[in-house]
Design a protein around this motif. Structure first.
Motif: not given
Length: 449
Positions: A266-286
């Motif tokens: 699962f890649n929560y550091k997806r290319l081209g996404l705004p920082e807040n979206v990447r943080q959201n994905l990382e939080e979902a992952y955690r």
């Protein structure tokens, strides 16, 4: 207006693709073709080669939108094991033969193909793979479950309906390729049987390509249906598996795509996404990882198709499975189909026994909640399941594309209870767009090198 020979229209060179204007039409999008003599034919215009990819893409999108496949667009031949899920060589050999036969049907669909097998045997995946293959080749397909078809037809009688009854029924009747999923004997009302009789009779007499899946043995169908299905001049019957029992045949995690969805992929550091979206994905992952390490309470993932919620839910299930924990991962439409199938006379599993097992499973993961639960029967079953697990405080993961306000209040009120449940909205867009962007970026970098 530019002119160009037919041979020069076949494929752009790698350098052409990166110029501002097409070297053939200079941005006009159309050209005058050449006559056999080599002279331009100024009486005709044809699309330039630069428009072909765009036209093909728009055609595929249009065919996809009218196919009614919805989330089943992910089910293809490529992500289906040719030998199936079973471990024994005999079952693998049977599935391989059926896989090859269905793939041949996808190449050239003629007349009727009937796939018979219990829920979880792979028949819906095979049927969806046929539909997706035909669409990829530019041919129209219409997919629908029998239960949804009857619901649609009933709703069309409403005075507020935006779809005319005759219009919908004609669309299904005359589809160049119709896929009817989950035809069974539980549709016993005179009205429902009359509609199905009318539909099947028309397509049978017209010999229109039709793919039907059913969990009911052919012997259990009425004489009318059995006569059509057993007519070897029109129909070919393929039996995937003759019996099923217990929750092992209900679990979706054995699907090749799902069993490879793990936390490490699962890649929560997806290319081209705004920082807040990447943080959201990382939080979902955690949140998903914390739940997998210590399953307690409920975890609800909301978000668009392709945002990553199913991957995280499957990763939880795979993590628990590898740890030897008892977990059931099931797509909600498949769950409802399986429960319906227990009412069939050939079912070896009683409804009560199956429902009790599902209700009490130590960890239950319900994927795609709310997409196919519009009928009163389905709503009641899901409420009973949710209510039991809520009162028993059993660990449960749910994914949904819907806003909680759009889910029946009896269910949503339990989902949002902060004493038991964490609701997390994943704001990332469809990951498939990111994959496309990444491929394009690599292509541009390669061309510059």
């Amino acid at each position: 207006m530019a002119t160009w020979s037919t041979d020069e229209l076949e494929a752009p060179t790698d350098s052409d693709e990166h110029r501002d204007l097409c070297p053939v039409c200079q941005g006009a999008k159309f050209i005058h073709p050449l006559n056999p003599s080599g002279e331009p034919d100024y009486s005709r215009l044809i699309p330039c080669r630069c428009t072909k990819a765009e036209i093909k893409k728009k055609k595929a999108e249009r065919l996809q939108s009218i196919s009614n496949l919805g989330h089943l667009t992910r089910l293809t031949f490529e992500n289906l094991l040719p030998t199936g899920r079973e471990k024994d060589p005999a079952s693998q050999q049977v599935f391989q033969k059926i896989y090859d036969a269905v793939k041949a049907y996808a190449e050239n669909p003629e007349r009727w193909l009937i796939l018979v097998g219990p829920v979880g045997s792979g028949k819906t995946h095979l049927a969806s793979a046929v539909a997706n293959y035909r669409i990829s080749r530019g041919y129209p397909v219409f997919y629908i479950t029998v239960a949804d078809l009857l619901d649609h037809l009933r709703s069309a009688f409403s005075p507020n309906s935006e779809v005319q009854y005759d219009e919908l029924f004609e669309q299904v009747k005359e589809s160049p390729l119709l896929i009817l999923d989950n035809l069974n004997t539980s549709t016993t009302t005179a009205w429902a049987k009359g509609k199905l009789d009318q539909l099947l009779e028309f397509r049978f007499n017209s010999k229109l390509p039709t793919l039907i899946t059913t969990s009911t043995s052919i012997e259990e169908f009425s004489n009318d249906y059995a006569g059509h299905i057993n007519d070897t001049d029109v129909s070919k019957v393929l039996v995937l598996k003759k019996e099923a029992s217990g929750l092992q045949n209900l679990d979706s995690l054995d699907l090749e795509l799902l069993k490879n969805m793990k936390f490490k992929s699962f890649n929560y550091k997806r290319l081209g996404l705004p920082e807040n979206v990447r943080q959201n994905l990382e939080e979902a992952y955690r949140n998903a990882l914390d739940f997998a390490q210590s399953p307690q309470g409920w975890l609800i993932f909301q978000g668009l198709n392709g945002c990553g919620k199913t991957h995280l839910a499957a990763a939880i299930a795979n993590h628990l499975r590898e740890a030897g924990k008892d977990v059931l991962f099931i797509v909600v439409p498949d769950l409802l189909d399986h429960l319906r199938s227990t009412f069939g006379p050939d079912s070896r599993v009683s409804y009560d026994a199956l429902f009790e097992k599902i209700k009490k499973i130590p960890v239950l993961i319900l994927d795609d909640f709310g997409q196919h639960s519009a009928t009163p029967w389905a709503q009641e079953k899901l409420y009973q399941l949710i209510n039991y697990r809520y009162n028993a405080k059993l660990p449960t993961v749910i994914t949904t594309c819907l806003d909680l306000d759009d889910i029946e209040s009896r269910v949503s009120s339990r989902m949002v209870d902060p004493t038991i449940s964490l609701v997390f909205n994943i704001i990332a867009p469809d990951y498939r767009g990111d994959l496309k962007s990444a491929r394009n970026a690599r292509s541009r970098q390669k061309s510059k090198g």
